[in-house]
Design an enzyme around this catalytic site. Structure first.
Site, PDB file in Angstrom:
ATOM      1  N   ARG A 123      62.064   3.748  40.325  1.00 54.76           N
ATOM      2  CA  ARG A 123      60.272   3.608  40.119  1.00 54.76           C
ATOM      3  C   ARG A 123      59.879   2.516  41.150  1.00 54.76           C
ATOM      4  NH1 ARG A 123      56.597   4.226  35.512  1.00 54.76           N
ATOM      5  NH2 ARG A 123      55.365   2.357  35.276  1.00 54.76           N
ATOM      6  N   HIS A 160      53.393  10.752  40.520  1.00 55.66           N
ATOM      7  CA  HIS A 160      54.071  10.424  39.161  1.00 55.66           C
ATOM      8  C   HIS A 160      54.597  11.835  38.477  1.00 55.66           C
ATOM      9  CE1 HIS A 160      55.466   8.419  35.805  1.00 55.66           C
ATOM     10  NE2 HIS A 160      54.400   7.703  35.317  1.00 55.66           N
ATOM     11  N   GLN A 162      55.642  12.286  34.613  1.00 52.27           N
ATOM     12  CA  GLN A 162      54.505  12.082  33.739  1.00 52.27           C
ATOM     13  C   GLN A 162      53.697  13.664  33.638  1.00 52.27           C
ATOM     14  OE1 GLN A 162      53.256   9.366  31.755  1.00 52.27           O
ATOM     15  NE2 GLN A 162      52.221  11.293  30.832  1.00 52.27           N
ATOM     16  N   ASP A 215      42.839   7.567  33.585  1.00 53.05           N
ATOM     17  CA  ASP A 215      43.979   6.510  33.684  1.00 53.05           C
ATOM     18  C   ASP A 215      43.151   5.185  34.160  1.00 53.05           C
ATOM     19  OD1 ASP A 215      46.386   5.211  34.292  1.00 53.05           O
ATOM     20  OD2 ASP A 215      46.721   6.269  36.410  1.00 53.05           O
ATOM     21  N   CYS A 234      47.844   8.675  30.613  1.00 46.66           N
ATOM     22  CA  CYS A 234      49.165   8.480  30.637  1.00 46.66           C
ATOM     23  C   CYS A 234      49.882   7.145  30.079  1.00 46.66           C
ATOM     24  CB  CYS A 234      49.549   8.608  31.887  1.00 46.66           C
ATOM     25  SG  CYS A 234      48.609   7.311  33.116  1.00 46.66           S
ATOM     26  N   ARG A 276      57.489  12.531  27.048  1.00 43.59           N
ATOM     27  CA  ARG A 276      57.968  11.862  28.429  1.00 43.59           C
ATOM     28  C   ARG A 276      59.660  12.012  28.211  1.00 43.59           C
ATOM     29  NH1 ARG A 276      55.841   8.326  31.805  1.00 43.59           N
ATOM     30  NH2 ARG A 276      57.816   8.413  33.087  1.00 43.59           N
TER      31      ARG A 276
END
Length: 316
Positions: free
Chosen positions: A112, A139, A142, A234, A274, A302
Site C-alpha cells: 500500500r 485501488h 476495494q 469518496d 469506501c 474487504r
C-alpha cells in the site's frame, strides 16, 4: 472452466483490474462468496497453511491492514506487517533488491503505497505474487469487495448503473474499470480539473465496447446520478492531499451526495463509500447512516474478497 481459471491465477500479480478478464473476476467473486459462507458457518478452511504474506505499508490503513491480516490468519497462514520506516526500502534500498530478497522469504506480497510505478517495479522483480493494496492511481482490492457487495444487494451486476460523484481518483479509476469488465453502466461526475486521466478513460471505454457497458464522464452530478442503481462517493482530499483540503472543499461543494441529489437516482438506490468518510462534506450523515447505505457490509467484504484473492494467487 473453473479449473483452468484457477490455474491461470496461481502466482499472478494483482496490480490493476485491467489485467484481469471478466471470467477471472467472476471466479474471484464466486470464491469470495463461498469463503464468506464458510466463515459465517464457522467452518475452518486452511488452504494457506504454512504460507506467509508480507504486508508493506507506506500509507496508513484500517481496513486494508486488518482485513489482510485477519484473512491470512483465517486461511491458516501468517501476515507479516512491514512498515517502510522499518525496512531498508525506507533508507534507499532499491525496490528491485527488496523484491528479490523478500521473494526468498515470503509466499506473497501486498503493498500500500503512493506510486503505481513502485508496485509495478516490485512485481517485475519479485518471483511471488504482488497485490496492490492501494496506490494514488488504483485501488483494485476495494473494487473486488464493492462488486461482491453490489451483487449481494442487487442480485446481479450486468445491466445496473453505478454512479460515482466526486474526485476522479484511484477509487473512480478502479470502479470504472471494474464496471466495464463486469457489464455495469458507469457514470462519473467530477469538477473539470479533477476528472480521471484521458488515457484511463479511453482504455476503459474500449473494454466497455466488448462487454456492452456504457461509460459516461461529466461535470454534472445530477446527470451522472440520474437513474442510478448504485451511488458511490469518496473523500474529496485523499492521503497526501491534506494541504489541498480548503481548496477542494470549495471546488467540490456542488458534488455532495445528499437527499436532494439522490431524488434523481432510482427509488431503491444503494449508497456506497469506501471509507473513511467525512460526514457533512462528500456525503450527509442522513445518507451514509440511512437505510440505503451498505458501507459497513461493503467494508466487511474487504475481508472475504481479499481472502479469495489470496487463495487464488497463493495456494498450491
Amino acid at each position: 472452466m473453473c479449473n483452468s481459471i484457477s490455474e491461470e491465477l496461481k502466482k499472478k500479480d494483482f496490480l490493476t483490474l485491467f489485467d484481469y478478464s471478466t471470467d477471472q473476476i467472476t471466479y474471484l467473486l464466486q470464491l469470495a462468496k463461498d469463503l464468506k459462507s464458510k466463515q459465517k458457518a464457522g467452518q475452518f478452511y486452511h488452504p494457506l497453511k504454512g504460507k506467509v504474506l508480507g504486508l508493506i505499508f507506506e500509507k496508513s490503513s484500517t481496513r486494508t491492514r486488518v482485513s489482510f491480516e485477519t484473512g491470512i490468519y483465517q486461511l491458516g497462514g501468517t501476515g507479516l506487517f512491514l512498515s517502510t520506516n522499518d525496512l531498508q526500502l525506507g533508507r534507499g534500498e532499491p525496490i528491485s533488491d527488496t523484491a528479490k530478497v523478500l521473494s526468498g522469504y515470503l509466499d506473497g506480497l501486498m503493498i500500500r503505497t503512493f506510486h503505481q510505478s513502485d508496485v509495478e517495479a516490485l512485481a517485475e522483480n519479485a518471483s511471488i505474487p504482488v497485490i496492490n493494496g492501494l496506490t494514488d492511481d488504483f485501488h483494485p482490492c476495494q473494487v473486488l469487495a464493492d462488486l461482491q457487495t453490489i451483487e449481494e444487494v442487487k442480485g446481479q451486476l450486468s445491466g445496473l448503473k453505478l454512479a460515482f460523484i466526486g474526485d476522479g481518483n484511484n477509487m473512480a479509476n478502479s470502479l470504472m474499470i471494474g464496471a466495464a469488465k463486469m457489464g455495469l453502466d458507469f457514470s462519473l461526475a467530477s469538477p473539470q480539473d479533477y476528472l480521471p486521466s484521458a488515457k484511463i478513460i479511453k482504455k476503459t471505454k474500449n473494454i466497455a465496447t466488448e462487454t456492452g457497458s456504457v461509460i459516461e464522464i461529466t461535470t454534472d452530478p445530477l446527470e451522472a446520478v440520474k437513474g442510478a442503481d448504485v451511488v458511490y462517493t469518496d473523500v474529496w482530499a485523499s492521503m497526501g492531499q491534506e494541504d489541498e483540503q480548503k481548496k477542494r472543499l470549495k471546488e467540490f461543494s456542488a458534488y455532495q451526495v445528499n437527499q436532494e441529489l439522490l431524488q434523481h437516482a432510482k427509488p431503491d438506490y444503494t449508497f456506497m463509500h469506501c471509507l473513511p468518510a467525512h460526514r457533512g462534506e462528500e456525503v450527509t450523515a442522513e445518507i451514509i447512516d440511512g437505510n440505503h447505505s451498505v458501507v459497513f457490509q461493503e467494508a466487511e467484504n474487504r475481508l472475504h474478497a481479499q481472502k479469495a484473492l489470496m487463495v487464488a494467487l497463493m495456494s498450491d
